[in-house]
Scaffold this active site. Sequence first.
Site, PDB file in Angstrom:
ATOM      1  N   TYR A   1      -0.483   7.200   3.439  1.00  0.00           N
ATOM      2  CA  TYR A   1      -0.187   6.670   4.385  1.00  0.00           C
ATOM      3  C   TYR A   1       1.655   6.413   4.409  1.00  0.00           C
ATOM      4  O   TYR A   1       2.385   7.352   3.549  1.00  0.00           O
ATOM      5  CB  TYR A   1      -0.690   5.180   4.375  1.00  0.00           C
TER       6      TYR A   1
ATOM      7  N   HIS B   1      -2.489   7.049  -1.084  1.00  0.00           N
ATOM      8  CA  HIS B   1      -3.463   7.844  -0.209  1.00  0.00           C
ATOM      9  C   HIS B   1      -2.973   8.350   1.106  1.00  0.00           C
ATOM     10  O   HIS B   1      -3.460   8.365   2.111  1.00  0.00           O
ATOM     11  CB  HIS B   1      -4.584   6.701   0.299  1.00  0.00           C
TER      12      HIS B   1
ATOM     13  N   HIS C   1       0.923  -1.183  -0.061  1.00  0.00           N
ATOM     14  CA  HIS C   1      -0.012  -0.036  -0.242  1.00  0.00           C
ATOM     15  C   HIS C   1       0.958   1.168   0.160  1.00  0.00           C
ATOM     16  O   HIS C   1       1.065   1.754   1.040  1.00  0.00           O
ATOM     17  CB  HIS C   1      -0.961  -0.095   1.380  1.00  0.00           C
TER      18      HIS C   1
HETATM   19  C1  LIG Z   1     -14.776   1.977   2.097  1.00  0.00           C
HETATM   20  C2  LIG Z   1     -13.713   2.244   1.406  1.00  0.00           C
HETATM   21  C3  LIG Z   1     -12.668   1.615   1.943  1.00  0.00           C
HETATM   22  C4  LIG Z   1     -11.213   1.804   1.199  1.00  0.00           C
HETATM   23  N1  LIG Z   1     -10.151   1.219   1.468  1.00  0.00           N
HETATM   24  C5  LIG Z   1      -9.327   1.335   1.059  1.00  0.00           C
HETATM   25  C6  LIG Z   1      -7.979   0.407   1.380  1.00  0.00           C
HETATM   26  O1  LIG Z   1      -8.055  -0.295   2.660  1.00  0.00           O
HETATM   27  N2  LIG Z   1      -6.748   0.627   0.484  1.00  0.00           N
HETATM   28  C7  LIG Z   1      -6.631   1.196  -0.399  1.00  0.00           C
HETATM   29  O2  LIG Z   1      -5.484   1.378  -1.069  1.00  0.00           O
HETATM   30  N3  LIG Z   1      -7.835   2.033  -0.885  1.00  0.00           N
HETATM   31  C8  LIG Z   1      -8.858   1.786  -0.107  1.00  0.00           C
HETATM   32  N4  LIG Z   1     -10.033   2.721  -0.656  1.00  0.00           N
HETATM   33  C9  LIG Z   1      -9.974   3.252  -2.067  1.00  0.00           C
HETATM   34  C10 LIG Z   1     -10.448   2.326  -2.994  1.00  0.00           C
HETATM   35  O3  LIG Z   1      -9.612   0.992  -3.094  1.00  0.00           O
HETATM   36  C11 LIG Z   1     -10.788   2.858  -4.378  1.00  0.00           C
HETATM   37  O4  LIG Z   1      -9.517   3.151  -5.003  1.00  0.00           O
HETATM   38  C12 LIG Z   1     -11.688   4.089  -4.585  1.00  0.00           C
HETATM   39  O5  LIG Z   1     -12.948   3.670  -3.752  1.00  0.00           O
HETATM   40  C13 LIG Z   1     -11.933   4.646  -5.943  1.00  0.00           C
HETATM   41  O6  LIG Z   1     -12.648   3.574  -6.826  1.00  0.00           O
HETATM   42  P1  LIG Z   1     -14.228   3.531  -6.816  1.00  0.00           P
HETATM   43  O7  LIG Z   1     -14.336   4.775  -7.603  1.00  0.00           O
HETATM   44  O8  LIG Z   1     -14.312   2.260  -7.780  1.00  0.00           O
HETATM   45  O9  LIG Z   1     -14.632   3.369  -5.503  1.00  0.00           O
HETATM   46  C14 LIG Z   1     -11.247   2.460   0.036  1.00  0.00           C
HETATM   47  C15 LIG Z   1     -12.125   3.155  -0.445  1.00  0.00           C
HETATM   48  C16 LIG Z   1     -13.628   2.960   0.034  1.00  0.00           C
HETATM   49  C17 LIG Z   1     -14.770   3.675  -0.388  1.00  0.00           C
END
Ligand SMILES: Cc1cc2nc3c(=O)[nH]c(=O)nc-3n(C[C@H](O)[C@H](O)[C@H](O)COP(=O)(O)O)c2cc1C
Length: 365
Positions: free
Chosen positions: A178, A176, A173
């Site tokens: 981190y 974002h 990871h």
């Molecule tokens: C509920 C939730 C939890 C997420 N947790 C993570 C995570 O644990 N690790 C990560 O890299 N991104 C995380 N994200 C980002 C998602 O992996 C993804 O990149 C983001 O939702 C955008 O994609 P989408 O438009 O298809 O939802 C999270 C997003 C959401 C909505």
Amino acid sequence: MIQKLTLSYVKFLCARIVLAPLTRQRSYGNVPQPHAILYYSQRTTKGGLLIAEATVVSDTSRGYPHTPGIWTKEQVEAWKPIVDAVHAKGGIFFCQIWHVGRVSNSGFQPNGQAPISSTDKALTPQIQSNGYNVAEFTPPRRLRTEEIPQIVNDFRVAARNAMEAGFDGIEIHGAHGYLIDQFMKDQVNDRTDQYGGSLENRCRFALEIVEAVANEIGADRVGIRLSPFANYLESGDSNPEALGLYMAESLNKYGIAYCHMVEPRMKTAGEKFECPHSLVPMRKAFKGTFISAGGYDREDGIKAVAENRTDLVCYGRLFLANPDLPRRFELNKPLNKYNRETFYTPDPVVGYTDYPFLEEEEEDK
Ligand SMILES: Cc1cc2nc3c(=O)[nH]c(=O)nc-3n(C[C@H](O)[C@H](O)[C@H](O)COP(=O)(O)O)c2cc1C
Ligand SMILES: *[C@@H]1O[C@H](CO)[C@@H](O)[C@H](O)[C@H]1NC(C)=O
């Protein structure tokens, strides 16, 4: 492994659909729970890739309640039946390994100590983070140069543990805001040692982790997620294009399974939004399998693959709310709407495993 997968499934978008890593905060006490067996198994399609929710690598890595870990024997054992369930349905399962760095407070840290980071600059308090109001971030402690190998080692051990749990691979990871991103981004990293300053220096930590993990479990079992364009959690960069390109090019040296990048646009699926940036230069620079994520709907995904802008498309919120997303896409059926209110609530069923499948919906009519 993923390379082969892509080649054998070129005809069907459904096999190019990846479950995004999604933090759900239902792993009480950092131990994965039996209810995750059903959750992941519901989202498994034969030959499809699933990326597990971000999983913390050590007791200093935590910043949110009830996120799973992978540093104790108990956690490794708890992952096993979840991984087995995905494998039983023919899925490929990667574990996303995570250190939050400064996105934490001392209540999550051993002995109430300060969270660690690349910097001692604190996040703005009261920031609305990950849907949770993390009211107080404790100002972090800047890692000393000689402490960094230990953190790299925590990722190495986590990768080894993920193999022990039966995962097919791990995703680092690096996105974002981190810890890894806190090193890469020049608006966070203010170090003066070999881990700060130049692009090469800021990316050193990430690449040391890639190398350590690839040496430990094999490069073909390693992916990395990056979000050069995001400034989530106050982690912006003055030249995200250069950062993304430098990483894409540097990663070629290790022969890893994939490079996973988050699109510069963050939009709700279906909305139109013009963005001057694109992942295409990184996709071209990286020689292995490329995964794109962020704001994709069915049409966008089909188009991105057709135009060869990516190999695989990662879906987050739509997959969260549609356990049978690949099937719905294949048949071009309507989708369930996601409920933001239950993204991070600890309930083992509600908002987690109770989103209906297509069949149930049809029968209801
Ligand atoms: C509920 C939730 C939890 C997420 N947790 C993570 C995570 O644990 N690790 C990560 O890299 N991104 C995380 N994200 C980002 C998602 O992996 C993804 O990149 C983001 O939702 C955008 O994609 P989408 O438009 O298809 O939802 C999270 C997003 C959401 C909505
Ligand atoms: C798709 O893009 C990749 C990366 O730039 C390239 O290696 C590959 O040859 C392209 N495939 C086609 C069919 O154009």
